[in-house]
Scaffold this motif. Structure first.
Motif, PDB file in Angstrom:
ATOM      1  N   ASP A  85       0.888  -1.356  -0.067  1.00 11.92           N
ATOM      2  CA  ASP A  85       0.061   0.041   0.199  1.00 11.92           C
ATOM      3  C   ASP A  85       0.768   1.243  -0.108  1.00 11.92           C
ATOM      4  OD1 ASP A  85      -3.015   0.793   0.627  1.00 11.92           O
ATOM      5  OD2 ASP A  85      -1.607   2.126   1.861  1.00 11.92           O
ATOM      6  N   TRP A  86       0.525   2.157  -0.668  1.00  7.35           N
ATOM      7  CA  TRP A  86       1.381   3.446  -1.005  1.00  7.35           C
ATOM      8  C   TRP A  86       1.669   4.148   0.587  1.00  7.35           C
ATOM      9  CZ3 TRP A  86       4.049   6.462  -3.923  1.00  7.35           C
ATOM     10  CH2 TRP A  86       4.052   7.852  -3.485  1.00  7.35           C
ATOM     11  N   LEU A  87       0.830   3.849   1.416  1.00  5.84           N
ATOM     12  CA  LEU A  87       1.163   4.400   2.860  1.00  5.84           C
ATOM     13  C   LEU A  87       2.230   3.593   3.633  1.00  5.84           C
ATOM     14  CD1 LEU A  87      -2.472   5.506   4.207  1.00  5.84           C
ATOM     15  CD2 LEU A  87      -0.655   6.819   3.165  1.00  5.84           C
ATOM     16  N   ASP A  88       2.406   2.367   3.054  1.00  6.53           N
ATOM     17  CA  ASP A  88       3.805   1.484   3.752  1.00  6.53           C
ATOM     18  C   ASP A  88       4.784   1.482   2.774  1.00  6.53           C
ATOM     19  OD1 ASP A  88       4.401  -0.457   5.373  1.00  6.53           O
ATOM     20  OD2 ASP A  88       3.619  -2.096   4.249  1.00  6.53           O
ATOM     21  N   PHE A  89       5.041   2.640   2.328  1.00  3.95           N
ATOM     22  CA  PHE A  89       6.524   2.908   1.394  1.00  3.95           C
ATOM     23  C   PHE A  89       7.614   2.442   2.156  1.00  3.95           C
ATOM     24  CE2 PHE A  89       5.863   6.847   3.367  1.00  3.95           C
ATOM     25  CZ  PHE A  89       7.025   7.273   3.894  1.00  3.95           C
ATOM     26  N   GLU A  90       7.764   2.549   3.579  1.00  7.27           N
ATOM     27  CA  GLU A  90       8.970   2.530   4.334  1.00  7.27           C
ATOM     28  C   GLU A  90       9.338   0.893   4.154  1.00  7.27           C
ATOM     29  OE1 GLU A  90       7.824   4.315   8.102  1.00  7.27           O
ATOM     30  OE2 GLU A  90       9.232   6.015   7.470  1.00  7.27           O
ATOM     31  N   LEU A 112       4.328  -0.032  -5.263  1.00  5.89           N
ATOM     32  CA  LEU A 112       3.342   0.771  -4.538  1.00  5.89           C
ATOM     33  C   LEU A 112       1.923   0.999  -5.133  1.00  5.89           C
ATOM     34  CD1 LEU A 112       5.770   3.451  -2.989  1.00  5.89           C
ATOM     35  CD2 LEU A 112       5.001   1.556  -1.785  1.00  5.89           C
ATOM     36  N   ILE A 143      -1.884   2.548  -5.210  1.00  4.48           N
ATOM     37  CA  ILE A 143      -2.702   3.712  -4.545  1.00  4.48           C
ATOM     38  C   ILE A 143      -4.188   3.531  -4.469  1.00  4.48           C
ATOM     39  CG2 ILE A 143      -3.134   6.026  -4.629  1.00  4.48           C
ATOM     40  CD1 ILE A 143      -0.443   6.441  -6.437  1.00  4.48           C
ATOM     41  N   ARG A 144      -4.812   3.577  -3.503  1.00  5.02           N
ATOM     42  CA  ARG A 144      -6.350   3.214  -3.301  1.00  5.02           C
ATOM     43  C   ARG A 144      -7.018   3.975  -4.025  1.00  5.02           C
ATOM     44  NH1 ARG A 144      -6.401   2.506   3.162  1.00  5.02           N
ATOM     45  NH2 ARG A 144      -4.751   1.233   3.342  1.00  5.02           N
TER      46      ARG A 144
END
Length: 157
Positions: free
Chosen positions: A130-135, A152, A154-155
């Motif tokens: 998920d984009w927010l889990d890029f780390e 990545l 993006i929803r």
């Protein structure tokens, strides 16, 4: 391993050095010879190569020199500031040359890559995040032996 596919389309004889996980993909993408570095040391090879493209950044030029032909080319994909400053000077005094891969695509190069992509390039996706889990995505691609690209998502896209 897109570089293997492009080199194969150009008719280049390719020796790929990969982990056990990458052997089948390297063969699929056109490598003529595949070496599993977990079973065979690159330094132990008796073959010599016209060019070496070190994508991992783990084979310094000095270790690659015995593997190069007399006028061989070593491509450094992870140059340091020292490499950027000293390589052009050092190349004046040696037959084996080092080229630094510096990303600066121009329109002509992008058109050539586009043609190869239109002919069909296979991209192996190792894992989607998920984009927010890029780390975590970045940490995954930095892991030793990581295979494939991290994507990545993006929803709503």
């Amino acid at each position: 391993m897109i570089v293997v596919q492009i080199a194969q389309k150009m008719g280049i004889n390719i020796t790929a050095v990969v982990s056990a996980k990458g052997v089948d993909l390297a063969k699929k993408w056109g490598a003529t010879q595949v070496i599993n570095y977990q079973n065979q040391s690159v330094q132990g090879l008796t073959d010599q190569f016209d060019a070496i493209l070190d994508l991992s950044g783990k084979l310094p030029f000095e270790m690659a020199r015995p593997l190069l032909t007399a006028n061989g080319l070593f491509v450094n994909t992870t140059p340091t500031l020292k490499d950027i400053i000293l390589t052009p000077i050092a190349n004046l005094m040696r037959r084996q040359k080092v080229k630094l891969l510096m990303s600066s695509p121009d329109q002509g190069t992008l058109q050539i890559l586009s043609q190869y992509a239109n002919q069909g390039l296979d991209v192996y996706i190792g894992q989607s995040f998920d984009w927010l889990d890029f780390e975590n995505a970045y940490a995954q691609i930095k892991q030793k032996g990581s295979l494939g690209k991290a994507v990545l998502t993006i929803r709503g896209a």
